[in-house]
Design a protein around this motif. Structure first.
Motif, PDB file in Angstrom:
ATOM      1  N   VAL A 180      50.010  58.732  61.546  1.00 33.35           N
ATOM      2  CA  VAL A 180      50.720  59.840  60.891  1.00 33.35           C
ATOM      3  C   VAL A 180      51.280  59.388  59.554  1.00 33.35           C
ATOM      4  CG1 VAL A 180      52.728  61.362  61.050  1.00 33.35           C
ATOM      5  CG2 VAL A 180      51.229  61.062  63.027  1.00 33.35           C
ATOM      6  N   GLU A 181      51.898  58.230  59.520  1.00 32.55           N
ATOM      7  CA  GLU A 181      52.499  57.735  58.289  1.00 32.55           C
ATOM      8  C   GLU A 181      51.438  57.479  57.217  1.00 32.55           C
ATOM      9  OE1 GLU A 181      55.238  53.989  56.882  1.00 32.55           O
ATOM     10  OE2 GLU A 181      55.425  54.716  58.935  1.00 32.55           O
ATOM     11  N   ALA A 182      50.314  56.935  57.614  1.00 37.20           N
ATOM     12  CA  ALA A 182      49.281  56.578  56.648  1.00 37.20           C
ATOM     13  C   ALA A 182      48.476  57.792  56.166  1.00 37.20           C
ATOM     14  CB  ALA A 182      48.330  55.551  57.255  1.00 37.20           C
TER      15      ALA A 182
ATOM     16  N   GLN B 194      51.807  70.066  61.171  1.00 36.94           N
ATOM     17  CA  GLN B 194      52.569  69.710  62.370  1.00 36.94           C
ATOM     18  C   GLN B 194      51.833  70.142  63.636  1.00 36.94           C
ATOM     19  OE1 GLN B 194      55.346  67.786  62.616  1.00 36.94           O
ATOM     20  NE2 GLN B 194      54.915  67.470  60.452  1.00 36.94           N
ATOM     21  N   GLU B 195      51.285  71.338  63.606  1.00 39.88           N
ATOM     22  CA  GLU B 195      50.553  71.813  64.776  1.00 39.88           C
ATOM     23  C   GLU B 195      49.321  70.949  65.038  1.00 39.88           C
ATOM     24  OE1 GLU B 195      48.592  75.939  66.452  1.00 39.88           O
ATOM     25  OE2 GLU B 195      50.318  76.039  65.097  1.00 39.88           O
ATOM     26  N   ALA B 196      48.624  70.575  63.975  1.00 41.01           N
ATOM     27  CA  ALA B 196      47.440  69.725  64.128  1.00 41.01           C
ATOM     28  C   ALA B 196      47.826  68.345  64.657  1.00 41.01           C
ATOM     29  CB  ALA B 196      46.708  69.594  62.799  1.00 41.01           C
ATOM     30  N   LEU B 197      48.933  67.808  64.185  1.00 38.59           N
ATOM     31  CA  LEU B 197      49.371  66.485  64.661  1.00 38.59           C
ATOM     32  C   LEU B 197      49.796  66.531  66.122  1.00 38.59           C
ATOM     33  CD1 LEU B 197      51.270  65.148  61.522  1.00 38.59           C
ATOM     34  CD2 LEU B 197      49.049  64.383  62.409  1.00 38.59           C
ATOM     35  N   VAL B 198      50.412  67.613  66.537  1.00 31.51           N
ATOM     36  CA  VAL B 198      50.783  67.754  67.953  1.00 31.51           C
ATOM     37  C   VAL B 198      49.525  67.787  68.816  1.00 31.51           C
ATOM     38  CG1 VAL B 198      51.770  69.355  69.644  1.00 31.51           C
ATOM     39  CG2 VAL B 198      53.024  68.827  67.559  1.00 31.51           C
ATOM     40  N   LYS B 199      48.531  68.555  68.391  1.00 31.37           N
ATOM     41  CA  LYS B 199      47.279  68.614  69.148  1.00 31.37           C
ATOM     42  C   LYS B 199      46.579  67.259  69.162  1.00 31.37           C
ATOM     43  CE  LYS B 199      46.477  73.537  68.381  1.00 31.37           C
ATOM     44  NZ  LYS B 199      45.634  74.561  67.745  1.00 31.37           N
ATOM     45  N   THR B 200      46.670  66.539  68.057  1.00 31.79           N
ATOM     46  CA  THR B 200      46.071  65.196  68.000  1.00 31.79           C
ATOM     47  C   THR B 200      46.803  64.248  68.934  1.00 31.79           C
ATOM     48  OG1 THR B 200      45.389  65.569  65.711  1.00 31.79           O
ATOM     49  CG2 THR B 200      45.446  63.288  66.469  1.00 31.79           C
ATOM     50  N   LEU B 201      48.122  64.325  68.967  1.00 37.01           N
ATOM     51  CA  LEU B 201      48.906  63.459  69.865  1.00 37.01           C
ATOM     52  C   LEU B 201      48.549  63.732  71.320  1.00 37.01           C
ATOM     53  CD1 LEU B 201      51.123  61.371  70.369  1.00 37.01           C
ATOM     54  CD2 LEU B 201      52.789  63.248  70.287  1.00 37.01           C
ATOM     55  N   ILE B 202      48.379  64.994  71.656  1.00 37.57           N
ATOM     56  CA  ILE B 202      48.011  65.341  73.029  1.00 37.57           C
ATOM     57  C   ILE B 202      46.653  64.750  73.376  1.00 37.57           C
ATOM     58  CG2 ILE B 202      47.380  67.271  74.534  1.00 37.57           C
ATOM     59  CD1 ILE B 202      49.607  68.897  73.056  1.00 37.57           C
ATOM     60  N   ALA B 203      45.736  64.764  72.414  1.00 35.50           N
ATOM     61  CA  ALA B 203      44.387  64.242  72.659  1.00 35.50           C
ATOM     62  C   ALA B 203      44.293  62.728  72.438  1.00 35.50           C
ATOM     63  CB  ALA B 203      43.394  64.952  71.748  1.00 35.50           C
ATOM     64  N   TRP B 204      45.322  62.108  71.931  1.00 32.47           N
ATOM     65  CA  TRP B 204      45.302  60.681  71.563  1.00 32.47           C
ATOM     66  C   TRP B 204      44.752  59.768  72.667  1.00 32.47           C
ATOM     67  CZ3 TRP B 204      45.881  58.727  66.803  1.00 32.47           C
ATOM     68  CH2 TRP B 204      46.034  57.357  66.660  1.00 32.47           C
ATOM     69  N   PRO B 205      45.190  59.914  73.919  1.00 33.02           N
ATOM     70  CA  PRO B 205      44.658  59.013  74.957  1.00 33.02           C
ATOM     71  C   PRO B 205      43.143  59.162  75.169  1.00 33.02           C
ATOM     72  CG  PRO B 205      46.609  60.142  75.753  1.00 33.02           C
ATOM     73  CD  PRO B 205      46.242  60.768  74.443  1.00 33.02           C
ATOM     74  N   ARG B 206      42.594  60.329  74.898  1.00 34.65           N
ATOM     75  CA  ARG B 206      41.157  60.542  75.084  1.00 34.65           C
ATOM     76  C   ARG B 206      40.331  60.018  73.917  1.00 34.65           C
ATOM     77  NH1 ARG B 206      42.600  66.166  75.719  1.00 34.65           N
ATOM     78  NH2 ARG B 206      41.417  66.397  73.808  1.00 34.65           N
ATOM     79  N   LEU B 207      40.960  59.832  72.778  1.00 36.07           N
ATOM     80  CA  LEU B 207      40.244  59.389  71.586  1.00 36.07           C
ATOM     81  C   LEU B 207      40.005  57.892  71.662  1.00 36.07           C
ATOM     82  CD1 LEU B 207      42.259  61.445  68.955  1.00 36.07           C
ATOM     83  CD2 LEU B 207      40.051  62.012  69.948  1.00 36.07           C
ATOM     84  N   ARG B 208      38.785  57.507  71.864  1.00 39.14           N
ATOM     85  CA  ARG B 208      38.440  56.098  72.040  1.00 39.14           C
ATOM     86  C   ARG B 208      38.378  55.365  70.700  1.00 39.14           C
ATOM     87  NH1 ARG B 208      38.442  56.230  77.046  1.00 39.14           N
ATOM     88  NH2 ARG B 208      37.050  57.398  78.377  1.00 39.14           N
ATOM     89  N   ASP B 209      37.726  55.984  69.740  1.00 42.60           N
ATOM     90  CA  ASP B 209      37.555  55.342  68.442  1.00 42.60           C
ATOM     91  C   ASP B 209      38.596  55.904  67.486  1.00 42.60           C
ATOM     92  OD1 ASP B 209      36.660  54.013  66.244  1.00 42.60           O
ATOM     93  OD2 ASP B 209      34.804  55.174  66.033  1.00 42.60           O
ATOM     94  N   HIS B 210      39.593  55.134  67.179  1.00 43.68           N
ATOM     95  CA  HIS B 210      40.683  55.613  66.326  1.00 43.68           C
ATOM     96  C   HIS B 210      40.249  55.746  64.871  1.00 43.68           C
ATOM     97  CE1 HIS B 210      44.220  55.434  69.176  1.00 43.68           C
ATOM     98  NE2 HIS B 210      43.168  55.142  69.901  1.00 43.68           N
ATOM     99  N   ALA B 211      39.053  55.298  64.541  1.00 43.51           N
ATOM    100  CA  ALA B 211      38.520  55.497  63.193  1.00 43.51           C
ATOM    101  C   ALA B 211      38.136  56.959  62.986  1.00 43.51           C
ATOM    102  CB  ALA B 211      37.307  54.596  62.962  1.00 43.51           C
ATOM    103  N   ASN B 212      37.877  57.674  64.066  1.00 39.51           N
ATOM    104  CA  ASN B 212      37.483  59.084  63.977  1.00 39.51           C
ATOM    105  C   ASN B 212      38.650  60.043  64.173  1.00 39.51           C
ATOM    106  OD1 ASN B 212      34.805  58.481  63.502  1.00 39.51           O
ATOM    107  ND2 ASN B 212      34.328  58.341  65.677  1.00 39.51           N
ATOM    108  N   VAL B 213      39.859  59.516  64.218  1.00 40.78           N
ATOM    109  CA  VAL B 213      41.021  60.373  64.449  1.00 40.78           C
ATOM    110  C   VAL B 213      41.266  61.294  63.250  1.00 40.78           C
ATOM    111  CG1 VAL B 213      43.517  60.407  64.814  1.00 40.78           C
ATOM    112  CG2 VAL B 213      42.091  58.812  66.073  1.00 40.78           C
ATOM    113  N   GLU B 214      41.124  60.778  62.046  1.00 38.62           N
ATOM    114  CA  GLU B 214      41.371  61.618  60.872  1.00 38.62           C
ATOM    115  C   GLU B 214      40.384  62.774  60.792  1.00 38.62           C
ATOM    116  OE1 GLU B 214      42.234  61.421  56.094  1.00 38.62           O
ATOM    117  OE2 GLU B 214      41.701  59.595  57.155  1.00 38.62           O
ATOM    118  N   PRO B 215      39.065  62.571  60.931  1.00 38.25           N
ATOM    119  CA  PRO B 215      38.158  63.724  60.943  1.00 38.25           C
ATOM    120  C   PRO B 215      38.469  64.701  62.077  1.00 38.25           C
ATOM    121  CG  PRO B 215      36.903  61.694  60.690  1.00 38.25           C
ATOM    122  CD  PRO B 215      38.323  61.312  60.955  1.00 38.25           C
ATOM    123  N   TYR B 216      38.878  64.171  63.223  1.00 38.76           N
ATOM    124  CA  TYR B 216      39.245  65.016  64.358  1.00 38.76           C
ATOM    125  C   TYR B 216      40.439  65.903  63.979  1.00 38.76           C
ATOM    126  CZ  TYR B 216      40.893  66.273  69.039  1.00 38.76           C
ATOM    127  OH  TYR B 216      41.326  66.964  70.140  1.00 38.76           O
TER     128      TYR B 216
END
Length: 176
Positions: free
Chosen positions: A14-16, A40-62
């Motif tokens: 989030v910070e970066a 904020q809404e997108a970050l909340v949805k990302t946080l909820i999905a965070w444990p399922r996201l295996r490759d953290h390099a793809n978090v920003e496109p997600y």
């Protein structure tokens, strides 16, 4: 289940990436406050999905994809296009009460037009039929429809002009 390592990793993300994600959100909605809400809404949805996201390099496109899909769903809402304002805008169109009075005057004036001319006017302008369709309904030629409409409109204009003159001057015009 969230792991203890998830929260610091998400916070670093989030910070970066927030400034870049905010620009995307702003370009999607065109308003700073709405862009903040969207991010904020997108970050909340990302946080909820965070444990399922295996490759953290793809978090920003997600997250960008969440921003895009969420903004599209917001635009579909009727309330999205409403903007609060401290002052009410001036009415831009004609006064509805005046339009009703005008409509009533036209209907009254229309009743003074002979029946065939009235039928031609009603079919052409109120029912929005073509000249050929009007001719078919009236059982006459297209030329007859044109002449009936022309004569009827001339009479209608004269009647409306007389009503207007009476309203303005307050007296009925008499011809001797």
């Amino acid at each position: 289940m969230r792991r203890a390592s998830d929260v610091p990793a998400f916070s670093e993300f989030v910070e970066a990436r927030s400034p870049s994600l905010f620009r995307t959100a702003y370009l999607m909605v065109g308003d700073h406050q709405l862009a903040q809400d969207l991010l904020q809404e997108a970050l909340v949805k990302t946080l909820i999905a965070w444990p399922r996201l295996r490759d953290h390099a793809n978090v920003e496109p997600y997250t960008r994809r969440i921003i895009v899909t969420t903004s599209i769903s917001w635009r579909r809402r009727r309330s999205f296009h409403e903007r609060p304002s401290s002052t009410l805008p001036e009415p831009s169109g004609p006064d509805p009460a005046e339009a009703t009075v005008t409509h009533d005057a036209v209907v009254v004036a229309l009743l003074t037009v002979p029946p065939r001319q009235r039928a031609a006017i009603v079919l052409r302008y109120y029912q929005d039929l073509t000249e050929a369709q009007t001719a078919e309904v009236m059982g006459c030629s297209v030329g007859a429809v044109k002449s009936q409409v022309s004569a009827g409109l001339k009479r209608l204009r004269g009647s409306l002009r007389q009503d207007f003159d009476e309203t303005v001057t307050g007296e009925r015009e008499t011809t001797s």
